[in-house]
Design a protein around this motif. Structure first.
Motif, short mmCIF file in Angstrom:
data_model
loop_
_atom_site.label_atom_id
_atom_site.label_comp_id
_atom_site.label_asym_id
_atom_site.label_seq_id
_atom_site.Cartn_x
_atom_site.Cartn_y
_atom_site.Cartn_z
N CYS A 318 0.75 -1.64 0.26
CA CYS A 318 -0.04 0.22 -0.01
C CYS A 318 0.85 1.24 0.22
CB CYS A 318 -0.93 -0.18 1.21
SG CYS A 318 -2.35 -0.85 1.18
N ILE A 319 1.90 1.36 0.51
CA ILE A 319 2.96 2.31 0.49
C ILE A 319 2.87 3.27 -0.84
CG2 ILE A 319 5.08 3.19 0.98
CD1 ILE A 319 5.84 0.82 3.71
N PRO A 320 3.90 2.34 -1.98
CA PRO A 320 3.96 2.77 -3.38
C PRO A 320 2.08 3.14 -3.67
CG PRO A 320 4.42 0.42 -3.54
CD PRO A 320 4.19 0.60 -1.76
N LEU A 321 1.26 2.47 -3.26
CA LEU A 321 0.33 2.49 -4.17
C LEU A 321 -0.07 3.86 -3.76
CD1 LEU A 321 -1.80 1.24 -5.89
CD2 LEU A 321 -2.96 0.41 -4.21
N ALA A 322 0.34 4.46 -2.16
CA ALA A 322 -0.42 5.24 -0.99
C ALA A 322 0.35 6.67 -2.52
CB ALA A 322 -0.25 5.66 0.16
N MET A 323 1.72 6.17 -3.01
CA MET A 323 2.42 7.00 -3.32
C MET A 323 1.98 7.98 -4.39
SD MET A 323 6.05 5.83 -2.65
CE MET A 323 6.71 7.01 -3.19
N SER A 324 0.93 6.53 -5.03
CA SER A 324 0.88 7.39 -6.89
C SER A 324 -1.00 7.36 -6.48
CB SER A 324 1.13 6.55 -7.43
OG SER A 324 1.34 7.11 -8.30
#
Length: 534
Positions: A318-324
């Motif tokens: 979810c961290i890279p998903l939240a970033m984008s």
């Protein structure tokens, strides 16, 4: 003031030392990195047209701009607006440090350096007329994340702050989301199962995650209600009116697209302003973050606890998903660098995970002090180099804007001299510059020595010559910087002039006869629009 009490000293005592260092590091690095912009007037097209206003407002869902903009004056003054923005960005860094519970002095200093140097801040300052408001929006998003994580009922003021942040710039919800997801992941690293308890540590993190999701959802819904109450028909520009209206059938593709954007920026297909060395540093940061995730998975033996392993991997994903996540929130938007400030989360995550890994109790390295020291120095050096590369590209972009402004100023000056030298012209007569270089095969006469200008194509807001010569800018440029004001010529009159035989047969600037009076308007034909019909 109570006698014998030093109020400032007492106030500072209540602020943890790492937070004081974080704020000072933010102010110092922000001023050093962006001093070129603050001590010059480097306008782009929007800044020229909004030098005395905050630009778009309620019609774009940014209804809170009109309340923040006057706090440091309505004029686009670089030094005032710049310092105001750096102040709030430094406060935002303090909120991020507190929200992620970063306790080391090194981490507390590196976080503001990353947040103040990230290229999106350069893009923000190119829109100087509203940079102060955007900085407040970032601060509100970070403060909301801190309140939500710090206090049991902090979600109540957190929702209010998120709604206000969205009312300044909608993309900053993604920043709050990124900090909150990182915080949940770190909580999972810190949580240990008590020996006398059957409760799994992941249960507490899972419930906190559900609460976080509901808070963000409530913030987005409340913002949309407020925005549409203030301005029922939001402008459709850049997909804004459909923001938050996600088609479930598109969701899987949008999620994959979000991951692809992050991978392209940091690894696969970096933006034009990212050079080879900066790309290598970003790849190293991604590898270090991934290695930390896998190392912690192994240390905590999560494969023995399927529920814990699933939650751990879900949060990590979810961290890279939240970033984008802006890709998911506004799927039809034309995403610019200005909207991707939350990419800085990668560096904050790396700092926070490294600090957790280095802790003597429960860390990754245990008693291996030499190895942990080498890792710490290596990561610190990488992040300092990332900040330095951001500093370099930011100032090169400012320099390129400076050159573009000087060239454009000289061009407009020569145009005005040609108009004033034309027989029959009287001061105050309406005049018009027609011809878009973007629709012409003829060079814009200013960009023959491009000075690597194409490097900044992906750094939104950085103005090159063509951007300062477009028809939407010319009138205000000449009024503000040349000091010549003339009655505006209506679109109907402009189109009528274009259709005249006289205009069609006119030679383009700088040829003799490029200035003529048509339909009682002095017309300068800047170029032949040879590409207009294509």
């Amino acid at each position: 003031m109570i006698q014998g009490t030093d109020m400032i000293k007492e106030l500072l005592r209540k602020i943890p030392p790492r937070i004081r260092w974080c704020f000072c590091a933010g102010m110092l690095s922000g001023i050093l990195i962006h001093a070129y912009m603050f001590t010059n007037k480097l306008p782009n097209w929007d800044d020229i047209n909004n030098v005395g206003s905050f630009g778009v407002g309620s019609e774009f869902g940014r209804w809170f701009l009109k309340y923040v903009n006057p706090l440091d004056g309505v004029w686009s003054v670089p030094w005032i607006g710049g310092l105001f923005a750096v102040f709030f960005l430094s406060l935002a860094a303090c909120m991020a440090v507190a929200a992620l519970d970063i306790r080391s002095l090194t981490g507390a200093v590196l976080v503001p350096v990353m947040m103040l140097s990230f290229p999106s801040v350069c893009s923000m300052f190119t829109f100087m007329f509203t940079a102060d408001c955007y900085a407040v929006g970032i601060f509100l998003a970070c403060m909301a994340a801190w309140l939500i994580r710090r206090y049991r009922f902090g979600f109540l003021p957190g929702i209010v702050l998120l709604v206000l942040s969205l009312g300044l710039y909608q993309a900053y919800l993604c920043l709050a989301l990124g900090i909150l997801v990182c915080g949940l992941f770190l909580d999972l690293l810190r949580e240990e199962k008590p020996e006398d308890s059957r409760e799994r540590p992941e249960k507490k993190v899972f419930l906190a995650g559900v609460k976080t999701f509901l808070v963000l959802l409530a913030s987005a819904v409340l913002y949309n209600l407020v925005a549409r109450w203030i301005f029922p028909e939001l402008d459709s520009y850049n997909g804004l009116s459909q923001m938050g209206q996600i088609d479930p059938a598109r969701l899987p593709r949008l999620i994959l697209r979000a991951y692809r954007w992050v991978a392209e920026y940091f690894i696969l297909k970096p933006y034009s302003f990212v050079n080879g060395f900066a790309r290598a540093l970003n790849v190293i940061c991604c590898l270090l973050a991934a290695a930390s995730v896998f190392a912690w998975f192994w240390k905590k033996r999560l494969w023995k606890r399927p529920a814990g392993a699933l939650l751990y991997l879900f949060l990590a994903a979810c961290i890279p998903l939240a970033m984008s996540s802006i890709i998911i929130m506004a799927p039809d938007a034309s995403v610019s660098m200005l909207m991707l400030y939350q990419y800085v989360i990668l560096y904050l995550f790396l700092i926070a995970v490294l600090e957790q890994s280095l802790r003597a109790e429960g860390g990754l390295f245990g008693e291996k002090r030499l190895f942990s020291g080498v890792v710490s120095l290596f990561v610190t050096a990488v992040l300092i180099l990332v900040g330095y590369e951001n500093f370099v590209v930011t100032n090169e972009a400012y320099f390129r804007m400076d050159i573009a402004y000087e060239r454009s100023y000289a061009w407009y000056n020569r145009i005005m001299e040609r108009i004033e030298a034309t027989e029959g012209y009287q001061p105050g007569d309406p005049f018009l510059l027609l011809g878009e270089y973007g629709l012409s095969e003829t060079p814009d006469l200013l960009g023959s020595y491009a000075m690597d200008g194409e490097r900044f194509d992906d750094l939104s807001g950085v103005a090159k010559e063509t951007g300062l010569l477009t028809s939407g800018v010319r009138h205000n440029f000449m009024k503000i910087y040349i000091g010549v004001e003339t009655p505006e010529v209506s679109e109907e009159t402009q189109e009528a002039i274009r259709q005249t035989q006289e205009y069609r047969e006119m030679p383009a600037y700088p040829a003799e006869g490029c200035v003529q009076k048509i339909l009682d308007v002095w017309v300068v034909k800047t170029c032949e629009e040879t590409l207009a019909g294509q």
